[in-house]
Design a protein around this motif. Structure first.
Motif, PDB file in Angstrom:
ATOM      1  N   SER A 153      64.904  68.567  38.630  1.00 32.40           N
ATOM      2  CA  SER A 153      64.297  69.714  37.961  1.00 32.40           C
ATOM      3  C   SER A 153      62.786  69.578  37.939  1.00 32.40           C
ATOM      4  O   SER A 153      62.252  68.470  37.897  1.00 32.40           O
ATOM      5  N   ILE A 154      62.112  70.711  37.980  1.00 35.08           N
ATOM      6  CA  ILE A 154      60.709  70.772  37.583  1.00 35.08           C
ATOM      7  C   ILE A 154      60.703  71.182  36.119  1.00 35.08           C
ATOM      8  O   ILE A 154      61.181  72.263  35.765  1.00 35.08           O
ATOM      9  N   THR A 155      60.216  70.289  35.267  1.00 31.61           N
ATOM     10  CA  THR A 155      60.186  70.536  33.834  1.00 31.61           C
ATOM     11  C   THR A 155      58.766  70.890  33.418  1.00 31.61           C
ATOM     12  O   THR A 155      57.836  70.108  33.635  1.00 31.61           O
ATOM     13  N   VAL A 156      58.593  72.054  32.827  1.00 29.69           N
ATOM     14  CA  VAL A 156      57.273  72.536  32.416  1.00 29.69           C
ATOM     15  C   VAL A 156      57.089  72.234  30.940  1.00 29.69           C
ATOM     16  O   VAL A 156      57.788  72.786  30.083  1.00 29.69           O
TER      17      VAL A 156
ATOM     18  N   GLY B  14      64.250  75.383  42.425  1.00 32.67           N
ATOM     19  CA  GLY B  14      65.646  74.996  42.324  1.00 32.67           C
ATOM     20  C   GLY B  14      66.032  75.081  40.864  1.00 32.67           C
ATOM     21  O   GLY B  14      66.245  76.167  40.320  1.00 32.67           O
ATOM     22  N   ASN B  15      66.084  73.935  40.175  1.00 37.24           N
ATOM     23  CA  ASN B  15      66.288  73.924  38.726  1.00 37.24           C
ATOM     24  C   ASN B  15      64.926  73.941  38.033  1.00 37.24           C
ATOM     25  O   ASN B  15      64.035  73.165  38.385  1.00 37.24           O
ATOM     26  N   LEU B  16      64.788  74.811  37.040  1.00 36.29           N
ATOM     27  CA  LEU B  16      63.528  74.956  36.307  1.00 36.29           C
ATOM     28  C   LEU B  16      63.817  74.819  34.826  1.00 36.29           C
ATOM     29  O   LEU B  16      64.649  75.550  34.273  1.00 36.29           O
TER      30      LEU B  16
ATOM     31  N   THR C  48      66.681  76.472  32.432  1.00 36.66           N
ATOM     32  CA  THR C  48      67.065  75.834  31.173  1.00 36.66           C
ATOM     33  C   THR C  48      66.001  76.016  30.107  1.00 36.66           C
ATOM     34  O   THR C  48      64.820  75.717  30.336  1.00 36.66           O
ATOM     35  N   PHE C  49      66.419  76.499  28.930  1.00 30.92           N
ATOM     36  CA  PHE C  49      65.564  76.519  27.751  1.00 30.92           C
ATOM     37  C   PHE C  49      65.905  75.273  26.934  1.00 30.92           C
ATOM     38  O   PHE C  49      66.983  75.179  26.358  1.00 30.92           O
TER      39      PHE C  49
ATOM     40  N   ALA D  30      69.921  79.332  26.242  1.00 28.79           N
ATOM     41  CA  ALA D  30      69.310  80.534  25.678  1.00 28.79           C
ATOM     42  C   ALA D  30      69.939  80.898  24.335  1.00 28.79           C
ATOM     43  O   ALA D  30      71.101  80.597  24.068  1.00 28.79           O
ATOM     44  N   SER D  31      69.152  81.553  23.482  1.00 30.16           N
ATOM     45  CA  SER D  31      69.616  82.001  22.172  1.00 30.16           C
ATOM     46  C   SER D  31      68.646  83.055  21.660  1.00 30.16           C
ATOM     47  O   SER D  31      67.739  83.490  22.384  1.00 30.16           O
TER      48      SER D  31
END
Length: 301
Positions: free
Chosen positions: A188-191, A210-212, A233-234, A258-259
């Motif tokens: 993942s690239i995690t920001v 890809g996965n963020l 992904t949150f 998410a929510s």
């Protein structure tokens, strides 16, 4: 020490080796060159340092940092057209620790192969910190070795050309991300790092993730059309504000975490490009986790 100040030069191959197994741990090699080098290897087990002075360095080949060696960019920029190996086992926590030391967060490291794919390799125990990191491979792919290349980018993480394959690793971006290329892989690239700094994702409008993972309590802002192929992904309570840009979720894309406090925020106007989901063949159940400021309005389709 190594000083190369030629009036002209032609570099087509070869390896410069700094140090050997007898080099003292307190040794610091000064490296200053106005010409490009090919391969540069820091060859020692006793933790001496090779430090750039006066000028950055352009490598037409690879940079290899062996287990006990340290490369100190000393705030100067580094261009690498070959592979990058950081075998120093230190789990770096900043740009001034570990086997590869940019020195300051504004330093720029660029992977710019033009005739070859490139590989970034670490160890299972270490982490490589970059100031600004640029992926600009015009030939093909820059690949992180599987489970050995944990990376942190302290300022801007830029994908300009080529494909970045994460090898199942997490790349943590502590600043902004600019993606005009393609990111792939099971990692993942995690920001963000869970803090309150706001982050931006920009680019040319053709960037693909890809996965963020969104990991900033102040949220992440999208300023260019962007595509996600994997999982969005949150990981904390915050919004992904896409303004009037188009967020495309490809056929295999899903949303996690998410929510009512973690969702994709639009302006809520007809001018918004919004969220587009590509459905695969067959039955598919998908919830658009969207809303506007202060109002979560998910749509299940």
């Amino acid at each position: 020490d190594l000083y190369l100040y030629p009036t002209s030069s032609s570099v087509t191959g070869g390896t410069i080796i700094m140090g050997n197994t007898s080099t003292a741990a307190s040794q610091t090699f000064k490296l200053s060159t106005t010409t490009s080098l090919y391969n540069l290897t820091l060859n020692t087990t006793n933790s001496p340092t090779t430090q750039l002075i006066s000028f950055g360095v352009t490598l037409k080949g690879s940079l290899t940092i062996q287990a006990g060696a340290i490369f100190n960019a000393n705030s100067l920029d580094v261009n690498i057209a070959g592979d990058f190996t950081n075998s120093n086992t230190t789990a770096a926590t900043s740009v001034t620790t570990g086997g590869y030391q940019p020195g300051i967060t504004t330093q720029i490291t660029t992977f710019n192969g033009t005739a070859n794919n490139q590989t970034i390799t670490g160890t299972a125990a270490n982490r490589t910190h970059f100031g600004n990191l640029v992926i600009n491979n015009t030939y093909g792919t820059v690949t992180l070795s599987t489970n050995t290349a944990a990376m942190t980018v302290n300022e801007t993480f830029t994908l300009t050309r080529g494909t970045l394959a994460d090898g199942g690793n997490t790349i943590t971006a502590l600043g902004n991300v600019s993606n005009s290329a393609t990111h792939t892989g099971a990692g993942s690239i995690t920001v963000g790092a869970g803090g309150a700094t706001a982050h931006n994702i920009s680019g040319s409008g053709s960037g693909v993730f890809g996965n963020l993972t969104l990991n900033s309590t102040s949220g992440v802002n999208l300023t260019a059309n962007t595509t996600v192929n994997g999982v969005l992904t949150f990981s904390v309570a915050a919004l992904f504000y896409i303004d009037n840009k188009l967020l495309t979720l490809e056929s295999s894309a899903t949303i996690s975490g998410a929510s009512s406090t973690r969702y994709i925020k639009t302006n809520g106007t007809l001018a918004d490009a919004g969220v587009r989901k590509v459905y695969p063949t067959g039955a598919w159940d998908f919830t658009f986790t969207i809303g506007v400021a202060g109002k979560y309005t998910p749509v299940r389709y």
